[in-house]
Write an enzyme that holds these catalytic residues in place. Structure first.
Site, PDB file in Angstrom:
ATOM      1  N   ASP A  46     -16.431  23.140  19.921  1.00 51.00           N
ATOM      2  CA  ASP A  46     -15.617  22.511  20.992  1.00 51.00           C
ATOM      3  C   ASP A  46     -14.090  22.229  20.511  1.00 51.00           C
ATOM      4  O   ASP A  46     -13.905  22.495  19.297  1.00 51.00           O
ATOM      5  CB  ASP A  46     -16.328  21.022  21.299  1.00 51.00           C
ATOM      6  CG  ASP A  46     -16.586  20.223  19.879  1.00 51.00           C
ATOM      7  OD1 ASP A  46     -15.805  20.582  18.980  1.00 51.00           O
ATOM      8  OD2 ASP A  46     -17.287  19.253  19.919  1.00 51.00           O
TER       9      ASP A  46
ATOM     10  N   LYS B 245     -16.810  22.491  25.347  1.00 52.98           N
ATOM     11  CA  LYS B 245     -18.072  22.014  25.496  1.00 52.98           C
ATOM     12  C   LYS B 245     -17.721  20.700  26.018  1.00 52.98           C
ATOM     13  O   LYS B 245     -16.698  19.609  25.736  1.00 52.98           O
ATOM     14  CB  LYS B 245     -18.538  21.928  23.877  1.00 52.98           C
ATOM     15  CG  LYS B 245     -19.614  20.887  23.695  1.00 52.98           C
ATOM     16  CD  LYS B 245     -20.289  20.904  22.454  1.00 52.98           C
ATOM     17  CE  LYS B 245     -19.949  19.522  21.575  1.00 52.98           C
ATOM     18  NZ  LYS B 245     -20.457  19.589  20.361  1.00 52.98           N
TER      19      LYS B 245
ATOM     20  N   ARG C  35     -20.151  16.891  26.023  1.00 54.04           N
ATOM     21  CA  ARG C  35     -21.328  16.335  25.673  1.00 54.04           C
ATOM     22  C   ARG C  35     -21.598  15.379  26.728  1.00 54.04           C
ATOM     23  O   ARG C  35     -21.028  14.474  27.446  1.00 54.04           O
ATOM     24  CB  ARG C  35     -21.172  15.515  24.416  1.00 54.04           C
ATOM     25  CG  ARG C  35     -22.651  14.965  23.866  1.00 54.04           C
ATOM     26  CD  ARG C  35     -22.302  14.472  22.729  1.00 54.04           C
ATOM     27  NE  ARG C  35     -22.284  15.352  21.472  1.00 54.04           N
ATOM     28  CZ  ARG C  35     -23.424  16.069  20.804  1.00 54.04           C
ATOM     29  NH1 ARG C  35     -24.579  15.792  21.472  1.00 54.04           N
ATOM     30  NH2 ARG C  35     -23.345  16.944  20.158  1.00 54.04           N
TER      31      ARG C  35
ATOM     32  N   ASN D 205     -41.788 -10.179   4.212  1.00 52.44           N
ATOM     33  CA  ASN D 205     -40.972 -10.396   5.322  1.00 52.44           C
ATOM     34  C   ASN D 205     -40.199  -9.227   5.890  1.00 52.44           C
ATOM     35  O   ASN D 205     -39.432  -9.311   6.859  1.00 52.44           O
ATOM     36  CB  ASN D 205     -40.388 -11.764   5.625  1.00 52.44           C
ATOM     37  CG  ASN D 205     -39.160 -11.668   4.443  1.00 52.44           C
ATOM     38  OD1 ASN D 205     -38.837 -10.660   3.940  1.00 52.44           O
ATOM     39  ND2 ASN D 205     -38.337 -12.850   4.519  1.00 52.44           N
ATOM     40  N   ASP D 206     -40.083  -8.176   5.161  1.00 50.15           N
ATOM     41  CA  ASP D 206     -39.377  -6.717   5.498  1.00 50.15           C
ATOM     42  C   ASP D 206     -37.937  -7.011   4.712  1.00 50.15           C
ATOM     43  O   ASP D 206     -37.042  -6.124   4.972  1.00 50.15           O
ATOM     44  CB  ASP D 206     -39.238  -6.623   6.731  1.00 50.15           C
ATOM     45  CG  ASP D 206     -39.153  -4.958   6.993  1.00 50.15           C
ATOM     46  OD1 ASP D 206     -39.851  -4.239   6.342  1.00 50.15           O
ATOM     47  OD2 ASP D 206     -38.621  -4.593   7.989  1.00 50.15           O
ATOM     48  N   ASN D 207     -37.287  -8.124   4.259  1.00 54.62           N
ATOM     49  CA  ASN D 207     -36.064  -8.172   3.457  1.00 54.62           C
ATOM     50  C   ASN D 207     -35.989  -7.284   2.347  1.00 54.62           C
ATOM     51  O   ASN D 207     -37.184  -7.070   1.675  1.00 54.62           O
ATOM     52  CB  ASN D 207     -35.854  -9.517   3.116  1.00 54.62           C
ATOM     53  CG  ASN D 207     -35.456 -10.450   4.218  1.00 54.62           C
ATOM     54  OD1 ASN D 207     -35.549 -10.090   5.184  1.00 54.62           O
ATOM     55  ND2 ASN D 207     -35.135 -11.858   3.822  1.00 54.62           N
TER      56      ASN D 207
ATOM     57  N   HIS E 239     -16.303  13.448  10.355  1.00 54.67           N
ATOM     58  CA  HIS E 239     -16.521  13.790  11.573  1.00 54.67           C
ATOM     59  C   HIS E 239     -15.164  14.522  12.275  1.00 54.67           C
ATOM     60  O   HIS E 239     -14.885  15.199  12.881  1.00 54.67           O
ATOM     61  CB  HIS E 239     -17.116  13.200  12.635  1.00 54.67           C
ATOM     62  CG  HIS E 239     -17.371  13.748  14.130  1.00 54.67           C
ATOM     63  ND1 HIS E 239     -17.700  15.017  14.435  1.00 54.67           N
ATOM     64  CD2 HIS E 239     -16.911  13.334  15.296  1.00 54.67           C
ATOM     65  CE1 HIS E 239     -17.769  15.075  15.906  1.00 54.67           C
ATOM     66  NE2 HIS E 239     -17.186  13.845  16.372  1.00 54.67           N
TER      67      HIS E 239
HETATM   68  C1  R5P Z   1     -19.948  17.491  17.445  1.00 55.64           C
HETATM   69  O1  R5P Z   1     -18.584  17.103  17.866  1.00 55.64           O
HETATM   70  C2  R5P Z   1     -20.046  17.712  16.180  1.00 55.64           C
HETATM   71  O2  R5P Z   1     -19.071  18.832  15.447  1.00 55.64           O
HETATM   72  C3  R5P Z   1     -21.367  18.640  16.004  1.00 55.64           C
HETATM   73  O3  R5P Z   1     -21.233  19.792  17.011  1.00 55.64           O
HETATM   74  C4  R5P Z   1     -22.534  17.684  16.636  1.00 55.64           C
HETATM   75  O4  R5P Z   1     -22.585  16.631  15.817  1.00 55.64           O
HETATM   76  C5  R5P Z   1     -23.889  18.366  16.511  1.00 55.64           C
HETATM   77  O5  R5P Z   1     -24.845  17.642  16.960  1.00 55.64           O
HETATM   78  P1  R5P Z   1     -25.971  18.523  17.512  1.00 55.64           P
HETATM   79  O6  R5P Z   1     -26.573  19.464  16.722  1.00 55.64           O
HETATM   80  O7  R5P Z   1     -26.922  17.091  17.872  1.00 55.64           O
HETATM   81  O8  R5P Z   1     -25.687  18.881  19.149  1.00 55.64           O
END
Ligand code: R5P
Length: 313
Positions: free
Chosen positions: A171, A194, A196, A38-40, A131
């Site tokens: 960024d 930058k 996003r 069942n994928d568990n 991050h």
């Molecule tokens: C963004 O804030 C991170 O530091 C990287 O620039 C980002 O995660 C890279 O993602 P991608 O390669 O999809 O642009």
């Protein structure tokens, strides 16, 4: 000296776990992961862990949902088996990118994951290059946050003539990270403006700092789709850089990333092995630096009660 230490691996990056064990001179401990019809998921720890100091290595790589669920079930199985202390070794914590509420009605999922890791049974966490530094504070268990910076310092010292180089942050959020590399290499730095727009779409504008005629080193936490790098190549070419090199801790390399890197004017890319890069993605200009020795030493120090911070003095 390493008595009562056991290192297990989930299915995300057993190569890294084995390298860590090799460095420490111990065998990898055994567990079994399988799936019911069942994928568990089903996990069985195949050796005694009662009163042991246990580490489980599982970076959050694709398929991320399954990988995380596997970690939760392994943690729970280890706790039920009476391990004395359980450290979740998460070399790449992908949900660190969900670290703020920057739109209405969204989840700060990084915080949720931190809570769930503890609930599942982790007594501590060992991770690398989150991050943002603030993500460390999402955890209510002790966290050792390693950095691959020393590997990149050595890599760029060996590989490049640094006389005319500049470290570039793609960024403002990455400025601190790039600043640390610039400081260690005694180089100036620049920052690209930058924004996003979506997961795979970024736009860049001005470059703050001197890059014209210089060898640029972009320093990132991760390369995911390569969209940020593709935009940076154009921005920096327009600004007149002489050559372009990249260092990024986590080589997630999803979607068009490898194609974008291969077809770009970037001369070299270095990533670490926090994320397993399959052979078909290992294009000529991509070099993989192994951080296993650093994880091994951090695990040894956690086990023996020595300072982990002193590793970076
Ligand atoms: C963004 O804030 C991170 O530091 C990287 O620039 C980002 O995660 C890279 O993602 P991608 O390669 O999809 O642009």
């Amino acid at each position: 000296m390493l008595t009562d230490l056991k290192i297990f691996s989930g299915s995300a990056n057993p190569q890294l776990a084995r390298s860590i064990c090799r460095t420490l001179g111990i065998g990898i401990s055994r567990l079994e992961v399988s799936r019911f019809s069942n994928d568990n998921l089903f996990v069985k720890i195949l050796e005694n862990v009662r009163e042991k100091d246990v580490f489980i290595v599982q970076p959050f790589t694709a398929p991320v949902g399954d990988t995380i669920m596997e970690l939760f079930i392994i943690l729970d199985a280890l706790r039920s088996a009476s391990a004395r202390r359980i450290t979740a070794v998460i070399p790449y914590f992908s949900y660190a990118r969900s670290d703020k509420k920057d739109a209405p009605r969204i989840s700060i999922a990084g915080r949720l994951m931190a809570d769930l890791i503890r609930t599942a049974g982790a007594s501590r966490v060992l991770t690398m290059d989150l991050h943002s530094d603030a993500v460390h504070g999402f955890f209510s268990v002790p966290v050792d946050h390693l950095t691959a910076l020393p590997y990149f310092v050595e890599h760029f010292r060996k590989r490049l003539d640094l006389a005319n180089a500049v470290v570039v942050a793609t960024d403002a959020g990455g400025a601190k990270r790039a600043g640390r590399l610039a400081e260690r290499l005694h180089l100036p730095m620049a920052i690209i403006d930058k924004r996003r727009l979506a997961d795979t779409e970024v736009v860049q504008g001005l470059v703050v700092g001197e890059v014209k005629g210089r060898d640029a080193i972009i320093y990132e936490d991760e390369i995911s789709t390569g969209g940020t790098l593709a935009a940076s190549v154009k921005t920096l070419a327009d600004a007149g850089v002489k050559s372009l090199h990249v260092g990024a801790t986590h080589g997630v390399l999803c979607g068009l990333a490898v194609k974008r890197l291969v077809e770009s004017s970037i001369e070299s890319v270095a990533v670490t092995d926090t994320v397993r890069v399959p052979r078909e993605k290992q294009a000529g200009k991509i070099q993989i630096l192994s951080v296993a020795p650093l994880f091994a030493e951090a695990i040894r120090r956690i086990h023996t009660g020595e300072s982990v911070g002193a590793l970076f003095d």
